[in-house]
Structures are given as structure tokens and as C-alpha cells.
Motif scaffolding. Sequence first.
Motif, PDB file in Angstrom:
ATOM      1  N   ILE A 113       6.897   5.931  10.832  1.00 52.34           N
ATOM      2  CA  ILE A 113       7.216   4.593  10.424  1.00 52.34           C
ATOM      3  C   ILE A 113       8.079   3.901  11.744  1.00 52.34           C
ATOM      4  O   ILE A 113       7.942   2.890  11.790  1.00 52.34           O
ATOM      5  CB  ILE A 113       8.027   4.643   9.153  1.00 52.34           C
ATOM      6  CG1 ILE A 113       7.214   5.027   7.882  1.00 52.34           C
ATOM      7  CG2 ILE A 113       8.628   3.420   8.735  1.00 52.34           C
ATOM      8  CD1 ILE A 113       7.573   5.513   6.566  1.00 52.34           C
ATOM      9  N   LEU A 162       0.382   8.457   9.396  1.00 49.72           N
ATOM     10  CA  LEU A 162       0.850   8.129   7.839  1.00 49.72           C
ATOM     11  C   LEU A 162       0.075   8.140   6.851  1.00 49.72           C
ATOM     12  O   LEU A 162       0.247   8.714   5.769  1.00 49.72           O
ATOM     13  CB  LEU A 162       1.575   6.579   8.140  1.00 49.72           C
ATOM     14  CG  LEU A 162       2.520   6.340   6.873  1.00 49.72           C
ATOM     15  CD1 LEU A 162       3.463   7.029   6.778  1.00 49.72           C
ATOM     16  CD2 LEU A 162       2.772   4.770   7.204  1.00 49.72           C
ATOM     17  N   TYR A 205       5.808  -4.093   7.900  1.00 57.56           N
ATOM     18  CA  TYR A 205       5.574  -3.123   6.462  1.00 57.56           C
ATOM     19  C   TYR A 205       4.621  -3.360   5.941  1.00 57.56           C
ATOM     20  O   TYR A 205       3.811  -2.518   5.249  1.00 57.56           O
ATOM     21  CB  TYR A 205       7.109  -3.412   5.806  1.00 57.56           C
ATOM     22  CG  TYR A 205       8.100  -2.842   6.318  1.00 57.56           C
ATOM     23  CD1 TYR A 205       8.151  -1.755   7.254  1.00 57.56           C
ATOM     24  CD2 TYR A 205       9.454  -3.040   5.734  1.00 57.56           C
ATOM     25  CE1 TYR A 205       9.487  -1.222   7.640  1.00 57.56           C
ATOM     26  CE2 TYR A 205      10.517  -2.481   6.153  1.00 57.56           C
ATOM     27  CZ  TYR A 205      10.533  -1.385   7.042  1.00 57.56           C
ATOM     28  OH  TYR A 205      11.689  -0.894   7.434  1.00 57.56           O
ATOM     29  N   LEU A 225       1.881  -1.698   7.249  1.00 52.66           N
ATOM     30  CA  LEU A 225       1.769  -0.193   6.711  1.00 52.66           C
ATOM     31  C   LEU A 225       1.437  -0.093   5.418  1.00 52.66           C
ATOM     32  O   LEU A 225       0.863   1.067   4.805  1.00 52.66           O
ATOM     33  CB  LEU A 225       2.926   0.381   7.215  1.00 52.66           C
ATOM     34  CG  LEU A 225       3.270   0.644   8.641  1.00 52.66           C
ATOM     35  CD1 LEU A 225       4.945   1.138   8.809  1.00 52.66           C
ATOM     36  CD2 LEU A 225       2.508   1.370   9.366  1.00 52.66           C
TER      37      LEU A 225
END
Length: 385
Positions: free
Chosen positions: A200, A221, A301, A304
Motif C-alpha cells: 500500500i 496486495l 485508494y 486498490l
Amino acid sequence: MTINFTFETTPRVICEAGGAARLAALCAELGATHTLIVTDAGLERAGVLGPALEGFAAAGQAVTVYTEVLADPPEQAVEDAVAAARDLGADLIVGFGGGSSMDTAKLVALLVGRDQALTDIYGIGLAQGPRLPLIQVPTTAGTGSEVTPISIVTTPTSEKKGVVSSLLYPDLALLDATLTLGLPAAVTAATGIDAMVHAIEAYTTKHKKNPLADSLAVKALALLTGNMDAVIADGSDVAAREAMLQGSMLAGMAFANAPVAAVHALAYPLGGHFHVPHGLSNALVLAPVLAFNRPATEGLYAELAGVVMPDRRFGSAAEGAEAFIAFMTEMVARMPFAQTLREVGVAETDLEMLAVDAMKVERLLMNNPRVVTKEDAFAIYSSVL
């Protein structure tokens, strides 16, 4: 807009379940006549080194196991390991264990043949070569130290300092998932979150963000979040363990080239003063730092969120960012480890000291997408007290 970047990593990686049994042969390939395995006493007692040592015995190769590694390696412990390697006349170093063992091994390989003081090489690019041949064998899926040019040391004042140099990349990283099968669930969880933080923070770093690191962080991730619950539920799942090791390594490759930031900066004082394991330190401050950084990272974000929740669709970046923070917060909350600073020995009267010390980690804070003040750090610590 053009992007200029440099990407470096460990030149050779072997991922092979049971591969530790042929460690002796790999050392011989690098010309070893006397190998020093740098590890900790717990791993030796647990018999984790057994397959590797059987291989050395079968090949008739000289090997010594050094088991005096300490968590959050203190300067003196590193210097003692270097002295032991010199006395032994070792000509190849193996780091075998978690981040502390691998970080110590890096510095042993670097310093054993040179008149160079550890305290003179804290910082970036101050180390001098050559070093001894170095192999890293991780036994946790967390630090990614087997593919990073960084070694973290705890000073006598409990400050964490880093040696950063391309010389610290090993010649070989050996990933053997069978070495991680005996890890307790709490350790598995903490190290797994550590690796997620690497991914991250590499993806959202203010400096040196680049497409190679981005692609590695995304894959890391996905592997880590996709397999974490499986390894917590069944620690003997070799396939899931291997996926976690691969995710940890890929995250390590990413943050070695796109550096970490405030989560790590705020985690370091917890390790230095209260000896909280590094992965748990990161986990404790992850959620509030994610929330703090959101104004500067909303779009990232949201990207992700699509990685960790591939079956969901989000109507806006704001929705995706909110979902990502919630996903990571919920993952940490269901892990079998401490959830508050009080549980690891921190009192309200310690928060000012932690905030002051976090501000000293400028090497990492400079990479954070939002400027962090001492007051911000105090508020973040307070939110998880």
C-alpha cells in the motif's frame, strides 16, 4: 509527462517448497567453503533448520549456525554477529528467519571484511563494498527483506536507524513455503499485514512511485489479501503459505524502489521503546494513517479497492477509497493479535514521546502523501490507545 526511475532487486529468486534441503548446494555454487547461517534461537529449537543442515551434512560442507540474533536488532547484537563471522572465517552468509535475522545477515556480509563502523553507514548510500556472498531464506511472509537494500538497527537510545545500500541486495533469495508452516496464527497475521502495508505504501508513496513498483504492489496486495484468511484458518495450507511468501516478496520489491512512509515511521517507535514486533506495530497504526492520508490518496485508494475487492464496482473515487479503508480496517480487526496500544504496554503518558520520536524518522515521513506533524502523530496514536 515522462517518468524517470531506477529499479533494482535481488538478481536471483528460487521459489520451491522444500527448497531449503538444497541450501548447501546453492552455497557451493557461490563458492562457499564455510557457511555461516545467521538465525535466532527459537528457529533452531523448533527444528526449522533441520532440512538445510541435513543437506550440509550430506555434502560434507562446513557450516556454523549463529543463533544470537535479537528482535529489532540492537547495534551491539549486530556487531557481535560480525565479530563471530570474522573469528570463524566464514566466506558466505545465510540469513535464515524473519526480518531481524535477514537484516542482521546483510550487515554481517557487508561489514565482516571491511574496517567500517556500523554507526558510520546509517543513511542512504554510505556503505562500501565488497561484501561476502549472501543468501536470504525467509521463514515469515512479511518483511520482504530478502529483496530489499535496507537493514534496520535499533540504537542504544531506542531509535530505529536504517542502512540503505544496493550492496544489501543478496545474491539469492530462497522461498520455501514449508519453512512457514509452523508459524502461530498471530505471527502469520502480523507479518501478513506488514507485507500489505509495504504494498500500500509503495503504491501511494510521494517519491519514486513508478510503474514497475506499482505492478508489483498490486499483485502483492491481491495475493496477500486473497490468502490471509486461508493461512489463518489452516496454517498447514502449503499453497496459501506459498502465495503469502510470493506476495511478501513482491511487496518487498515494490517498496525497495518506491519507499514506505508514515505507517512505518509511526510503527518504529513502538518497536524501539516497547519491543512490539514490527508487523504488529504497523497493523496498530495502519487504519488511522490510511484515514489521515485519504485527502491526498483518494484516487489511489479507489484503484486498490478494485484490487482487494475485484467483484465490486464503485460509483466514484470517494466510494472506492472509503471501501478500501473499511476493507483494510476490518481485516486488521479480525486478526488474532492486539488491537490497541494499551494491550502492548503503551500508556497515555507515552504518546508524546512516541510522537516526538516518530518525527525523527524523516527518511520515511518525506515519502508520505500528506505532511505529518507531531500533533498529527499524537492524534493517530491516541486514536488506537
